[in-house]
Design a protein around this motif. Structure first.
Motif, short mmCIF file in Angstrom:
data_model
loop_
_atom_site.label_atom_id
_atom_site.label_comp_id
_atom_site.label_asym_id
_atom_site.label_seq_id
_atom_site.Cartn_x
_atom_site.Cartn_y
_atom_site.Cartn_z
N UNK A 127 0.85 -1.19 0.00
CA UNK A 127 0.00 0.00 0.00
C UNK A 127 0.89 1.24 0.00
N UNK A 187 -9.35 -1.56 5.24
CA UNK A 187 -10.59 -2.25 5.63
C UNK A 187 -10.55 -3.71 5.21
N UNK A 239 -8.71 8.71 2.80
CA UNK A 239 -8.72 7.69 1.76
C UNK A 239 -8.73 6.33 2.46
N UNK A 240 -9.07 5.32 1.69
CA UNK A 240 -9.17 4.00 2.30
C UNK A 240 -8.85 2.94 1.26
N UNK A 241 -8.67 1.72 1.75
CA UNK A 241 -8.30 0.65 0.83
C UNK A 241 -8.86 -0.68 1.34
N UNK A 242 -9.44 -1.48 0.43
CA UNK A 242 -9.90 -2.80 0.87
C UNK A 242 -8.72 -3.77 0.94
N UNK A 243 -8.65 -4.51 2.02
CA UNK A 243 -7.57 -5.50 2.17
C UNK A 243 -8.20 -6.88 2.36
#
Lengths: 164, 160
Positions: free
Chosen positions: B41, B122, B145-149
């Motif tokens: 990331x 997330x 900001x966000x990111x699916x994991x």
């Protein structure tokens, strides 16, 4: 995704096999968006399927059962399983002729941003799809959905509604 | 006689090579099937604000308080203060991890928005809490900001 190297070492009378295999993906965090806007085009990601939802509140009726709640000024969109099964091939992101790509070709990236509504089963495919869509010049945002959670557009408040 | 011996030797040698090859292929296949997957990331200092990573996992939110990017002493102090305050809150309210309203109130009060911004990682098991967190702060906008994991994937944070 990158496949790491594999090394085979043979030394003397004994030999050692060293395997270093790992999959790596690189991604950048992007905004998670709950606002709705006429210039947002939604796709639902479930497993390896990208289902074109459409613009807020006007879900594509080929894939979605659309319920309008006039008193609450909201629209609920549910993709029945049997319909998704019927279109499985066209929705498969690994199919070069998948609907997502033909829909995006018709959209102007200067006008539209793509919002991905991502189910837990698609958290891995998301990274591959976003990479491809970004290459086409679209701004991309996302929002996570739980399994079986309906897509609800709260038109009055211009927000995605979280309903269980 | 010596030709026969050479032939036997060649056959044995070739058999060993083939066996080693098969073993290598099988091992590679097994490792491939069980290969660890990692998600790199890329995060960055944005508008002179430092990324504070919050992980939503198994309906628990936890802050990543490591010093990941080169930053000024002032920002390091701000990050340390935020994390120390969260530790104190955790002692007072042990289940604060899974209370979106409490987390939101804490972040609102303690996050210095001039120096820090939120990056949410997330996991599928943290979707419910993340949604509640976003909903709780709908009138409170942060450049975030966000990111699916995916579950089971390791996360490597790279500061760019």
């Amino acid at each position: 995704m990158v496949l790491g190297g594999s090394v085979l070492l043979l030394g003397g009378s004994t030999f050692t096999i060293v395997t270093r295999l790992s999959f790596e993906a690189t991604s950048t965090p992007i905004p998670s968006e709950t606002r709705i806007d006429n210039n947002f085009y939604y796709f639902e990601l479930d497993y390896n399927l990208a289902i074109p939802v459409g613009v807020a509140g006007k879900c594509d009726e080929r894939f979605y059962r659309v319920i309008h709640f006039r008193e609450r000024d909201s629209v609920v969109c549910i993709a029945p399983k049997e319909i998704i099964e019927k279109y499985r091939r066209e929705l498969d992101v690994f199919n070069r002729k998948a609907l997502i790509y033909s829909v995006l070709k018709k959209l102007n990236p200067e006008r539209y941003s793509c919002i991905f509504l991502v189910r837990p089963s698609a958290f891995d495919f998301y990274h591959e799809v976003v990479k491809n869509v970004s290459k086409l010049g679209f701004d991309v945002m996302w929002f996570p959905l739980e399994n079986f959670q309906p897509i609800v557009f709260d038109i009055g408040n211009k927000r995605l509604e979280i309903r269980r | 006689m010596s030709e026969t011996r050479d032939l036997v030797f060649a056959v044995v040698f070739l058999s060993i090579i083939v066996l080693v090859g098969v073993a290598a292929v099988l091992t590679t296949m097994v490792y491939t099937v069980n290969a660890p997957v990692s998600l790199n990331v890329d995060i960055s200092v944005h508008d002179e604000r430092y990324p504070l990573v919050v992980v939503f996992e198994r309906n628990v939110a936890s802050f990543w308080c490591n010093d990941l990017c080169p930053s000024s002493d002032e920002i390091k102090e701000s990050l340390r203060d935020f994390c120390d305050s969260f530790d104190k809150l955790r002692q007072q309210l042990p289940d604060v991890y899974n209370q979106p309203d409490a987390i939101r109130q804490f972040v609102e009060k303690n996050l210095d928005k001039r120096k820090l911004y939120l990056v949410s990682a997330v996991r599928p098991s943290g979707v419910k809490l993340f949604q509640a967190f976003l909903q709780a702060k709908k009138d409170w906008r942060l450049d975030e900001s966000s990111i699916p994991v995916p579950e089971g994937w390791a996360v490597k944070l790279n500061c760019k």
